[in-house]
Design an enzyme around this catalytic site. Sequence first.
Site, short mmCIF file in Angstrom:
data_model
loop_
_atom_site.label_atom_id
_atom_site.label_comp_id
_atom_site.label_asym_id
_atom_site.label_seq_id
_atom_site.Cartn_x
_atom_site.Cartn_y
_atom_site.Cartn_z
N GLU A 41 -47.09 35.51 33.76
CA GLU A 41 -48.45 36.02 33.86
C GLU A 41 -49.11 35.79 32.49
O GLU A 41 -48.53 36.17 31.46
CB GLU A 41 -48.44 37.51 34.18
CG GLU A 41 -49.85 38.03 34.34
CD GLU A 41 -49.94 39.51 34.68
OE1 GLU A 41 -48.90 40.16 34.90
OE2 GLU A 41 -51.07 40.00 34.72
N ARG A 267 -32.27 40.97 33.38
CA ARG A 267 -33.14 40.56 32.28
C ARG A 267 -32.38 40.64 30.97
O ARG A 267 -31.38 41.33 30.85
CB ARG A 267 -34.42 41.39 32.27
CG ARG A 267 -34.23 42.89 32.19
CD ARG A 267 -35.55 43.63 32.31
NE ARG A 267 -36.36 43.50 31.13
CZ ARG A 267 -37.60 43.00 31.12
NH1 ARG A 267 -38.16 42.60 32.24
NH2 ARG A 267 -38.27 42.94 30.01
N LYS A 277 -44.15 42.41 26.95
CA LYS A 277 -45.43 41.91 26.45
C LYS A 277 -46.39 43.04 26.13
O LYS A 277 -47.12 43.00 25.16
CB LYS A 277 -46.07 40.98 27.49
CG LYS A 277 -45.56 39.57 27.44
CD LYS A 277 -46.30 38.69 28.43
CE LYS A 277 -45.77 38.90 29.82
NZ LYS A 277 -46.33 38.01 30.83
P1 ATP Z 1 -43.16 41.62 30.35
O1 ATP Z 1 -42.63 42.92 30.86
O2 ATP Z 1 -42.72 41.31 28.98
O3 ATP Z 1 -44.63 41.45 30.52
P2 ATP Z 1 -42.93 40.20 32.71
O4 ATP Z 1 -41.74 40.11 33.58
O5 ATP Z 1 -44.03 41.04 33.20
O6 ATP Z 1 -42.46 40.55 31.27
P3 ATP Z 1 -43.90 37.63 33.35
O7 ATP Z 1 -44.90 36.81 32.64
O8 ATP Z 1 -44.22 38.13 34.69
O9 ATP Z 1 -43.52 38.80 32.37
O10 ATP Z 1 -42.51 36.88 33.36
C1 ATP Z 1 -42.30 35.55 33.72
C2 ATP Z 1 -40.86 35.38 34.10
O11 ATP Z 1 -40.03 35.74 33.01
C3 ATP Z 1 -40.49 36.28 35.26
O12 ATP Z 1 -39.75 35.53 36.18
C4 ATP Z 1 -39.69 37.37 34.63
O13 ATP Z 1 -38.74 37.85 35.53
C5 ATP Z 1 -39.05 36.65 33.45
N1 ATP Z 1 -38.73 37.59 32.38
C6 ATP Z 1 -39.55 38.46 31.77
N2 ATP Z 1 -38.90 39.22 30.88
C7 ATP Z 1 -37.61 38.80 30.91
C8 ATP Z 1 -36.42 39.19 30.22
N3 ATP Z 1 -36.42 40.17 29.31
N4 ATP Z 1 -35.28 38.55 30.52
C9 ATP Z 1 -35.27 37.56 31.42
N5 ATP Z 1 -36.34 37.15 32.10
C10 ATP Z 1 -37.50 37.76 31.86
MG MG Z 2 -44.82 40.50 35.19
#
Ligand code: ATP
Ligand code: MG
Length: 565
Positions: A41, A267, A277
Site C-alpha cells: 500500500e 511476518r 509503516k
Molecule cells: P505496515 O503494517 O508496516 O504498514 P503492511 O502489511 O500494512 O505493513 P503493506 O504495504 O500492505 O504493509 O505490505 C505489503 C506486503 O508486505 C504485504 O504482503 C505484507 O504482508 C508484507 N509485509 C508487511 N510487513 C511485513 C513484515 N514485517 N514481514 C513480512 N512481510 C511483511
Molecule cells: Mg497493509
Amino acid sequence: MSDNNANEKTPVKPAHFIQNIIRKDLEQGVVKQVVTRFPPEPNGYLHIGHAKSICLNFSMAEEFGGVCNLRFDDTNPEKENEEYVNSIKEDVQWLGYQWHGEVRFTSDYFEQLYQWAVHLIEQGNAYVCHLSPDEAREYRGTLTEPGVNSPYRDRSVAENLELFTQMREGKFAEGHCVLRAKIDMASPNINMRDPIIYRIKYAAHHNTGDTWKIYPSYDFAHGQSDAIEGITHSICTLEFEDHRPLYDWLLDHLPVPARPRQYEFARLNINYTITSKRKLKQLVDENQVDGWDDPRMPTLSGMRRRGFPPEALRNFCAQIGVTRADSVVDVSMLEYAVRDVLDKNAPRAMCVLRPLKVTLTNYPADKVETMRAPGHPVRDDLGERLLPFSSSLYIDQDDFREEANKKYKRLVLGKRVRLRNAYIIEADEAIKDEQGNVVEVRARVIEDTLGQDPADGVKARGVIHWVCAKDNLNCEVRLYDRLFTDPAPDAGGKDFMQSLNPHSLEVLKNCKAEISLSSAKLDEHFQFEREGYFCLDRKYSTAEQPVFNRAIGLRDSWAKIEQTQ
Ligand code: ATP
Ligand code: MG
C-alpha cells in the site's frame, strides 16, 4: 541445479513450505506458470519486513521460472501518495528485483471491481446497508456471540442496484451507507459476517483523482486484483489467515478469469526495531528522525543511505527462512549479514575520527614518501592505494596514552607502535594545552622498519592507523547506534517514543581520511580500518564537505557489552 551432487560444497537449505506447495502445484499441473506479486500500500516507505515479502515473492518466481508483479494496493486515497509510490519502486529495484511488465495499481481495476460488485448485487449476494458504524458494531456480534442480520439485508436487487449507483454518483454523504457482501452473520469467523466491500469517500486519489466517490475494501479488492493478474500464489502475512475464507468466497461468487490461492507466512519481527509503516511515519512526522531515509530507520531507503548493501538484505532474508511460526529475529543477524558482505567486498582505507597530531622529529620536514597498501587483504582485484607519508601525521586520540599497562597495544610515551602500512615509531613527548589536554605527540621513526622488525629487536606494541597531516581528506563522519534502547520498543502497546536512544547519532567533524577517499563515489563502501564500514551520505555529502556514514562497526559491540555485564 542438482540436488544430489556429492561434490556440492555449499549446504543446501531445506525447502520451505511455500517452495513445497509451488513445486507440488507445478508437478501436478495445477499451475502452469508461477505468478506472484508484491502488493504494497503506498502509504509509507518500505521497511525491512517488506524486504522479506519482496525477497519471497520475487525469489519464488525466479526459482520456478515464473514472474512477479508489483501491484500498488491503493484503495485508501487519504493515506496514499505519489512520493510513496516512487520510493517503493526505487526500493524494490535497489533490492535487486525487477517486476514483470508495467507497474500495476489496484486503482487500474476500479471499473472492473465496480462491475463485480454489481454482479454480487444482481446475484443477491450484496446489499446496501444504512446502519451507522456504531449500530453495525452492535449487529456484528462478538467472538463468542453470533451477529444479527441488518434490517437492510433483504432489500430487493433493484433497490440495491439503484442505491449503489447513487453511491457511485456521489448522491450521499460519506458514511451514509455502505455496500456489504451477504454471507453469514452467524459465522464463527467475523470476517464473514457481511463484510463491507464498498465505502463512500470524497478523497482525491493519487491515480484516479476525483473520478470515484466510492472505494473497495482491501478484502474486496485484493483477491479480485490477484485474479485479474492471474496470480497463482498470493503470499501474504499471517494476519490475513482469517480473511482467507472471504478471499475464497468472493472468488467463488464472481466470474473471475483465474483462481488464485492465498498462502500465509509469519511476518518478520526484529528486536530493537519497529516494523510498522504507521509507527515509522510517526517518527518522521514528529521529527524524531531525519526523514524516512534517516540512516537509523529500518526502512530500505534508510538502510541504503546508511550503507547496507542490498545483497546483505537478500542474504539475511534467505537466512531467516519462511515459516508459519511467529518469532523475533535478533538484530545482530542482520548486522552479521551486512558485515559479511562488506568484509568480502569493501576496499580498505584509513580515516582518523578524532585526530591527534604526531610530529616525527627525525623525519625530514619537507620529505613526502609514498607508501603502498593493498585495497583489500585477500582481493587482489581491488588494487592498491598510495598513502602519502610525512613528518606530520594524525593518529586517533584513543591511540595514545602517556602511560598504560601492557594490555594497551597502542602508542605510549617511550614505547613503540607500528603505523599501519608504514614505519614503527616511538613516542618521546606529549605536548599539552593549558587545560592539560594532549594536543601533539612528538615521536621518532625507527629506521629500516618498513615491512620489517627493528634491528635492535625492540618490537612494536601493536598497529594503529594514521593519516598524513599534509595531504588528506577533511570530512565529517556520522556514527549510528540502535534507534531504541528497548529490545521490544512497541510490544504490548508500549509507547516506543519512550525508548528512543538519545545516543543513536554521533556527528564527528574534521575527521581526516586518507587522500584516496577523495574519489569515493556514492554506493561505494569502505572499511575504515579498525573503525568499521562506511559510505558517503547521499543526502548531506558534498565535494567540499564529504560526509561518511558508518554502516556498521567491525564487530558486535552490543554483544560484548552484554557479555561483560
Ligand atoms: P505496515 O503494517 O508496516 O504498514 P503492511 O502489511 O500494512 O505493513 P503493506 O504495504 O500492505 O504493509 O505490505 C505489503 C506486503 O508486505 C504485504 O504482503 C505484507 O504482508 C508484507 N509485509 C508487511 N510487513 C511485513 C513484515 N514485517 N514481514 C513480512 N512481510 C511483511
Ligand atoms: Mg497493509
